[in-house]
Design an enzyme around this catalytic site. Structure first.
Site, PDB file in Angstrom:
ATOM      1  N   TYR A 112     -11.745  14.325   3.339  1.00  0.00           N
ATOM      2  CA  TYR A 112     -10.318  14.152   3.665  1.00  0.00           C
ATOM      3  C   TYR A 112      -9.756  13.049   2.799  1.00  0.00           C
ATOM      4  O   TYR A 112     -10.377  11.995   2.670  1.00  0.00           O
ATOM      5  CB  TYR A 112     -10.141  13.753   5.136  1.00  0.00           C
ATOM      6  CG  TYR A 112      -9.644  14.931   5.958  1.00  0.00           C
ATOM      7  CD1 TYR A 112      -8.407  15.497   5.684  1.00  0.00           C
ATOM      8  CD2 TYR A 112     -10.410  15.460   6.986  1.00  0.00           C
ATOM      9  CE1 TYR A 112      -7.952  16.581   6.412  1.00  0.00           C
ATOM     10  CE2 TYR A 112      -9.958  16.550   7.714  1.00  0.00           C
ATOM     11  CZ  TYR A 112      -8.731  17.108   7.416  1.00  0.00           C
ATOM     12  OH  TYR A 112      -8.277  18.177   8.118  1.00  0.00           O
ATOM     13  N   GLU A 125      -5.997  12.171   2.692  1.00  0.00           N
ATOM     14  CA  GLU A 125      -4.535  12.181   2.873  1.00  0.00           C
ATOM     15  C   GLU A 125      -3.909  10.970   2.208  1.00  0.00           C
ATOM     16  O   GLU A 125      -4.459   9.868   2.279  1.00  0.00           O
ATOM     17  CB  GLU A 125      -4.206  12.210   4.363  1.00  0.00           C
ATOM     18  CG  GLU A 125      -4.469  13.579   4.967  1.00  0.00           C
ATOM     19  CD  GLU A 125      -4.307  13.616   6.479  1.00  0.00           C
ATOM     20  OE1 GLU A 125      -4.036  12.572   7.064  1.00  0.00           O
ATOM     21  OE2 GLU A 125      -4.461  14.706   7.047  1.00  0.00           O
ATOM     22  N   ASP A 147      10.506  27.201 -12.356  1.00  0.00           N
ATOM     23  CA  ASP A 147       9.242  27.651 -11.760  1.00  0.00           C
ATOM     24  C   ASP A 147       8.480  28.375 -12.873  1.00  0.00           C
ATOM     25  O   ASP A 147       8.807  29.504 -13.234  1.00  0.00           O
ATOM     26  CB  ASP A 147       9.537  28.592 -10.585  1.00  0.00           C
ATOM     27  CG  ASP A 147       8.262  29.101  -9.923  1.00  0.00           C
ATOM     28  OD1 ASP A 147       7.183  29.023 -10.558  1.00  0.00           O
ATOM     29  OD2 ASP A 147       8.346  29.589  -8.783  1.00  0.00           O
ATOM     30  N   THR A 186       1.760  27.370 -10.739  1.00  0.00           N
ATOM     31  CA  THR A 186       0.416  27.595 -10.207  1.00  0.00           C
ATOM     32  C   THR A 186      -0.603  27.432 -11.328  1.00  0.00           C
ATOM     33  O   THR A 186      -0.277  27.584 -12.508  1.00  0.00           O
ATOM     34  CB  THR A 186       0.277  29.012  -9.606  1.00  0.00           C
ATOM     35  OG1 THR A 186       0.732  29.959 -10.564  1.00  0.00           O
ATOM     36  CG2 THR A 186       1.054  29.158  -8.325  1.00  0.00           C
ATOM     37  N   LYS A 231      -2.898  31.437 -12.802  1.00  0.00           N
ATOM     38  CA  LYS A 231      -2.416  32.601 -13.551  1.00  0.00           C
ATOM     39  C   LYS A 231      -2.775  32.422 -15.030  1.00  0.00           C
ATOM     40  O   LYS A 231      -3.951  32.474 -15.357  1.00  0.00           O
ATOM     41  CB  LYS A 231      -0.912  32.783 -13.332  1.00  0.00           C
ATOM     42  CG  LYS A 231      -0.543  33.088 -11.863  1.00  0.00           C
ATOM     43  CD  LYS A 231       0.908  33.414 -11.702  1.00  0.00           C
ATOM     44  CE  LYS A 231       1.287  33.775 -10.277  1.00  0.00           C
ATOM     45  NZ  LYS A 231       1.657  32.576  -9.462  1.00  0.00           N
ATOM     46  N   ARG A 260      -7.054  28.643  -7.808  1.00  0.00           N
ATOM     47  CA  ARG A 260      -5.851  29.076  -7.088  1.00  0.00           C
ATOM     48  C   ARG A 260      -5.161  27.850  -6.476  1.00  0.00           C
ATOM     49  O   ARG A 260      -5.734  27.172  -5.626  1.00  0.00           O
ATOM     50  CB  ARG A 260      -6.261  30.062  -5.982  1.00  0.00           C
ATOM     51  CG  ARG A 260      -5.103  30.774  -5.281  1.00  0.00           C
ATOM     52  CD  ARG A 260      -5.615  32.009  -4.591  1.00  0.00           C
ATOM     53  NE  ARG A 260      -5.991  33.003  -5.584  1.00  0.00           N
ATOM     54  CZ  ARG A 260      -5.145  33.841  -6.181  1.00  0.00           C
ATOM     55  NH1 ARG A 260      -3.870  33.838  -5.868  1.00  0.00           N
ATOM     56  NH2 ARG A 260      -5.564  34.703  -7.077  1.00  0.00           N
TER      57      ARG A 260
HETATM   58  N1  DSN Z   1       2.553  37.139  -6.299  1.00  0.00           N
HETATM   59  C1  DSN Z   1       2.595  36.545  -7.588  1.00  0.00           C
HETATM   60  C2  DSN Z   1       2.715  37.589  -8.666  1.00  0.00           C
HETATM   61  O1  DSN Z   1       1.958  38.536  -8.623  1.00  0.00           O
HETATM   62  O2  DSN Z   1       3.543  37.470  -9.556  1.00  0.00           O
HETATM   63  C3  DSN Z   1       3.630  35.535  -7.720  1.00  0.00           C
HETATM   64  O3  DSN Z   1       3.454  34.558  -6.753  1.00  0.00           O
END
Ligand code: DSN
Length: 417
Positions: free
Chosen positions: A57, A59, A203, A229, A232, A238
């Site tokens: 933990y 925090e 974003d 994120t 990707k 993730r």
């Molecule tokens: N769900 C994702 C995508 O496939 O683009 C985006 O968060």
């Protein structure tokens, strides 16, 4: 046989679960993974994420943690922050968001009040759920003014966005998409935001790797907030992140913790640190160049096979195929392709007349196949396989043949684990 990097440990304790993970690996390895938002994390990323750090933990933030024993957790978080700041030329970084959705929500909480006007790209035109879709908390909490794409070109129409912004004077303007195959002009968005007196958030979830690899223009010089994120195009674990101008640092940090999250996922933050280190290498830059090259070749080839692409092509890692001239729905196409060994997702096209469960399109991305080492030559073959499968929907012999060829291709380019 694949054993996983965990050797026999899991098998001994939980054979039932181990079997499912092995099956999932086989699925990932034996099919072409072409969902544009997916990728393969490296062995080092998986190792950090599967480490003892999951026990801790921590925090709070480095320098001010609420529990004892956080010295290493703090150092790891600081390392991730410093690496990300260097990679994205950031003034302030928060690596704690559990996901891109949490990252977006934290920015909203930091600068907005319920009922404030927010402008984001319409989900139906390629935007993201969290940019104001009615079913999402963003759409329920703020007054959303959505912008779409031009009906003829399907491109972002910056003059239309400007007019909308000047009319509604949003507190926040969001740029970024989940299914937009073209370069986003962050400077134009910033100019609009300045003129309308709005904050500007980019974003970059889909294109973070492309930006880090310098194959898409950077949002850092323009955006007050950048969210995204790491799993990707960045091919990390993730999870999410927020970058902001220094003046918003305190507000962002307290919106994440204690605003919407408790304990950060230290093991995931460690894996993010690994991913950021990898993203600084020349090899990563080359990889991102290849992702975009592969995407361009695949798009060109699909067009040669008679497919219509939304906007006529792609500048980035993904393309949207408009299937209306093929007389099949996105759902039918995605199911058939998956059966043949090519995994994509059904996707609405701008101003789609079909519902989101059926759709008129599919979205195809090249990040994961490029991670396996595939290049232009394989894209030409993949386009041919896609065309064969989709133009012979009822011919099981052809589908079997496609599936066989996909397996051969996958064998030649195994997933490295
Ligand atoms: N769900 C994702 C995508 O496939 O683009 C985006 O968060």
């Amino acid at each position: 046989m694949f054993k996983g990097y965990f050797g026999d440990v899991l098998k001994k304790d939980d054979a039932e679960l181990e079997k499912l993970i092995v099956e999932e690996f086989k699925r990932e390895n034996s099919k072409l993974q072409m969902i544009a938002s997916e990728n393969f994390a490296s062995k080092a990323v998986l190792a950090a994420q599967g480490s003892v750090l999951t026990n801790k933990y921590s925090e709070g933030y480095p320098g001010k943690k609420y529990y004892e024993g956080c010295q290493y957790a703090s150092e790891i978080e600081q390392l991730a922050i410093d690496r990300m700041a260097k990679l994205f030329h950031a003034e302030h970084v928060n690596v704690q968001p559990h996901s891109g959705s949490s990252a977006n929500l934290a920015v909203y909480i930091a600068v907005l009040q319920p009922g404030d006007v927010v402008m984001g790209m319409d989900l139906a035109c390629g935007g993201h759920l969290t940019h104001g879709a009615p079913a999402n908390i963003s759409g329920k909490t703020y007054k959303i003014v959505s912008y779409g794409v031009n009906r003829e070109t399907n491109l972002l129409d910056y003059e239309e966005i400007r007019q909308l912004a000047l009319k509604h004077r949003p507190k926040l303007i969001i740029a970024g998409a989940s299914a937009y195959p073209r370069t986003i002009d962050f400077k134009k968005f910033k100019d609009i935001a300045v003129e309308a007196g709005s904050y500007f958030m980019a974003d970059i979830a889909h294109i973070a790797g492309l930006i880090a690899g310098k194959v898409h223009p950077d949002a850092s010089p323009y955006a007050d907030f950048i969210t995204g994120t790491t799993h990707k195009t960045l091919s990390g674990p993730r999870g999410g992140f927020i970058i902001s101008k220094k003046e918003f640092a305190r507000k962002i940090d307290s919106a994440v913790f204690p605003g919407i999250q408790g304990g950060p996922l230290v093991h995931v933050i460690a894996a993010k640190a690994v991913c950021f280190k990898q993203a600084m290498t020349a090899g990563f830059r080359k990889y991102q160049q290849q992702v975009v090259k592969n995407s361009a070749v695949l798009a060109e080839e699909l067009i040669k096979h008679g497919f219509t692409l939304v906007t006529g092509g792609t500048d980035n890692h993904l393309m949207l195929v408009d299937l209306r001239n093929q007389n099949i729905t996105g759902r039918e196409a995605a199911l058939a392709l998956d059966q043949a060994g090519i995994t994509v997702n059904k996707n609405g096209i701008p101003y789609d007349t079909l519902d989101v469960w059926h759709t008129s399109g599919i979205r195809i991305g090249t990040p994961a196949v490029t991670t396996r080492g595939m290049k232009e030559e394989q894209m030409i073959e993949i386009a041919e396989l896609i065309a064969k499968a989709l133009k012979n929907m009822k011919n099981t012999a052809i589908h079997k043949d496609v599936s066989k060829k996909v397996k051969q291709l996958c064998k030649k380019f195994p997933v490295k684990i």
